[in-house]
Design a protein around this motif. Structure first.
Motif, PDB file in Angstrom:
ATOM      1  N   ARG A  14      38.789  43.389  40.113  1.00 13.61           N
ATOM      2  CA  ARG A  14      37.416  43.526  39.641  1.00 13.61           C
ATOM      3  C   ARG A  14      37.431  43.090  38.346  1.00 13.61           C
ATOM      4  O   ARG A  14      36.240  42.103  38.030  1.00 13.61           O
ATOM      5  N   GLU A  15      38.102  43.311  37.342  1.00 12.63           N
ATOM      6  CA  GLU A  15      37.679  42.697  35.983  1.00 12.63           C
ATOM      7  C   GLU A  15      38.171  41.463  36.080  1.00 12.63           C
ATOM      8  O   GLU A  15      37.184  40.624  35.159  1.00 12.63           O
ATOM      9  N   LEU A  16      39.011  40.905  36.625  1.00 16.12           N
ATOM     10  CA  LEU A  16      39.145  39.251  36.769  1.00 16.12           C
ATOM     11  C   LEU A  16      38.031  38.320  37.448  1.00 16.12           C
ATOM     12  O   LEU A  16      37.654  37.491  36.940  1.00 16.12           O
ATOM     13  N   ASP A  17      37.566  39.300  38.563  1.00 13.86           N
ATOM     14  CA  ASP A  17      36.312  38.594  39.064  1.00 13.86           C
ATOM     15  C   ASP A  17      35.192  38.449  38.292  1.00 13.86           C
ATOM     16  O   ASP A  17      34.685  37.657  38.116  1.00 13.86           O
ATOM     17  N   SER A  20      36.216  35.831  35.388  1.00 16.75           N
ATOM     18  CA  SER A  20      36.181  34.551  35.865  1.00 16.75           C
ATOM     19  C   SER A  20      34.509  34.012  36.215  1.00 16.75           C
ATOM     20  O   SER A  20      34.173  32.998  35.749  1.00 16.75           O
ATOM     21  N   ALA A  21      33.721  34.828  36.497  1.00 14.38           N
ATOM     22  CA  ALA A  21      32.206  34.778  36.792  1.00 14.38           C
ATOM     23  C   ALA A  21      31.605  34.431  35.249  1.00 14.38           C
ATOM     24  O   ALA A  21      30.766  33.409  35.295  1.00 14.38           O
ATOM     25  N   GLU A  22      31.818  35.144  34.396  1.00 11.94           N
ATOM     26  CA  GLU A  22      31.316  34.816  32.993  1.00 11.94           C
ATOM     27  C   GLU A  22      31.823  33.681  32.507  1.00 11.94           C
ATOM     28  O   GLU A  22      31.112  32.960  31.713  1.00 11.94           O
ATOM     29  N   LYS A  23      32.937  33.061  32.727  1.00  9.54           N
ATOM     30  CA  LYS A  23      33.553  31.957  32.097  1.00  9.54           C
ATOM     31  C   LYS A  23      33.235  30.916  33.176  1.00  9.54           C
ATOM     32  O   LYS A  23      33.128  29.542  32.798  1.00  9.54           O
ATOM     33  N   GLY A  24      32.696  31.236  34.358  1.00 11.86           N
ATOM     34  CA  GLY A  24      32.439  29.900  35.416  1.00 11.86           C
ATOM     35  C   GLY A  24      33.344  29.401  35.868  1.00 11.86           C
ATOM     36  O   GLY A  24      33.388  28.205  36.343  1.00 11.86           O
ATOM     37  N   TYR A  25      34.608  30.085  35.840  1.00 13.07           N
ATOM     38  CA  TYR A  25      35.905  29.801  36.526  1.00 13.07           C
ATOM     39  C   TYR A  25      36.147  30.289  38.085  1.00 13.07           C
ATOM     40  O   TYR A  25      35.655  31.237  38.335  1.00 13.07           O
ATOM     41  N   HIS A  26      36.461  29.469  38.792  1.00 13.42           N
ATOM     42  CA  HIS A  26      37.244  30.264  40.011  1.00 13.42           C
ATOM     43  C   HIS A  26      38.372  31.180  39.786  1.00 13.42           C
ATOM     44  O   HIS A  26      39.132  30.892  38.577  1.00 13.42           O
ATOM     45  N   LYS A  29      41.326  29.158  38.878  1.00  8.04           N
ATOM     46  CA  LYS A  29      41.838  28.435  37.652  1.00  8.04           C
ATOM     47  C   LYS A  29      42.234  29.654  36.375  1.00  8.04           C
ATOM     48  O   LYS A  29      42.951  28.999  35.421  1.00  8.04           O
ATOM     49  N   LEU A  30      41.300  30.609  36.652  1.00  8.54           N
ATOM     50  CA  LEU A  30      41.915  31.548  35.388  1.00  8.54           C
ATOM     51  C   LEU A  30      43.316  32.038  35.609  1.00  8.54           C
ATOM     52  O   LEU A  30      43.936  32.035  34.441  1.00  8.54           O
ATOM     53  N   PHE A  31      43.860  32.246  36.664  1.00  8.67           N
ATOM     54  CA  PHE A  31      45.194  32.418  36.784  1.00  8.67           C
ATOM     55  C   PHE A  31      46.103  31.336  36.382  1.00  8.67           C
ATOM     56  O   PHE A  31      47.198  31.599  35.801  1.00  8.67           O
ATOM     57  N   ARG A  32      45.760  30.206  36.906  1.00 11.48           N
ATOM     58  CA  ARG A  32      46.559  28.873  36.592  1.00 11.48           C
ATOM     59  C   ARG A  32      46.574  28.875  34.823  1.00 11.48           C
ATOM     60  O   ARG A  32      47.885  28.617  34.083  1.00 11.48           O
ATOM     61  N   ARG A  33      45.598  29.007  34.179  1.00 12.67           N
ATOM     62  CA  ARG A  33      45.429  28.877  32.728  1.00 12.67           C
ATOM     63  C   ARG A  33      46.459  29.849  32.248  1.00 12.67           C
ATOM     64  O   ARG A  33      47.068  29.754  31.279  1.00 12.67           O
ATOM     65  N   ALA A  34      46.153  31.194  32.748  1.00  7.84           N
ATOM     66  CA  ALA A  34      46.905  32.262  32.055  1.00  7.84           C
ATOM     67  C   ALA A  34      48.473  32.101  32.112  1.00  7.84           C
ATOM     68  O   ALA A  34      49.475  32.146  31.322  1.00  7.84           O
ATOM     69  N   ILE A  35      48.802  31.403  33.395  1.00  4.55           N
ATOM     70  CA  ILE A  35      50.292  31.320  33.690  1.00  4.55           C
ATOM     71  C   ILE A  35      50.715  29.974  32.875  1.00  4.55           C
ATOM     72  O   ILE A  35      52.071  30.082  32.359  1.00  4.55           O
ATOM     73  N   GLU A  36      49.997  29.096  32.661  1.00  2.00           N
ATOM     74  CA  GLU A  36      50.320  27.881  31.816  1.00  2.00           C
ATOM     75  C   GLU A  36      50.553  28.352  30.320  1.00  2.00           C
ATOM     76  O   GLU A  36      51.491  27.863  29.901  1.00  2.00           O
ATOM     77  N   ASP A  37      49.668  29.176  29.887  1.00  2.00           N
ATOM     78  CA  ASP A  37      49.747  29.793  28.583  1.00  2.00           C
ATOM     79  C   ASP A  37      51.101  30.452  28.494  1.00  2.00           C
ATOM     80  O   ASP A  37      51.654  30.488  27.385  1.00  2.00           O
ATOM     81  N   LEU A  38      51.382  31.462  29.349  1.00  2.00           N
ATOM     82  CA  LEU A  38      52.507  32.142  29.259  1.00  2.00           C
ATOM     83  C   LEU A  38      53.760  31.059  29.388  1.00  2.00           C
ATOM     84  O   LEU A  38      54.652  31.596  28.589  1.00  2.00           O
TER      85      LEU A  38
END
Length: 73
Positions: A14-17, A20-26, A29-38
């Motif tokens: 729920r928090e991630l949904d 992602s809605a606030e940022k305008g991302y699917h 994409k949010l997971f991809r960015r977080a995993i790439e940063d990690l």
């Protein structure tokens, strides 16, 4: 693109949904960015740069590690 699947809690979903809605991302994409940063942090350290230690610095760090390991708290 490959697909990866894993489980998260309902609350985290729920928090991630919402995020992602606030940022305008699917969400993907949010997971991809977080995993790439990690991945980048794990590969290059938290500051983004490679660890450049001279031999002298490595020996000092190694000795400090040994000393701290032998000290009982």
């Amino acid at each position: 693109m490959a697909t990866v699947s894993f489980r998260i809690t309902d609350e985290l979903k729920r928090e991630l949904d919402e995020l992602s809605a606030e940022k305008g991302y699917h969400l993907s994409k949010l997971f991809r960015r977080a995993i790439e940063d990690l991945r980048d942090t794990m590969r290059h350290g938290p500051d983004g740069g490679a660890f450049d230690l001279s031999l002298k610095d490595r020996l000092i760090l190694s000795n400090q590690y040994r000393i701290l390991g032998s000290v009982s708290v």
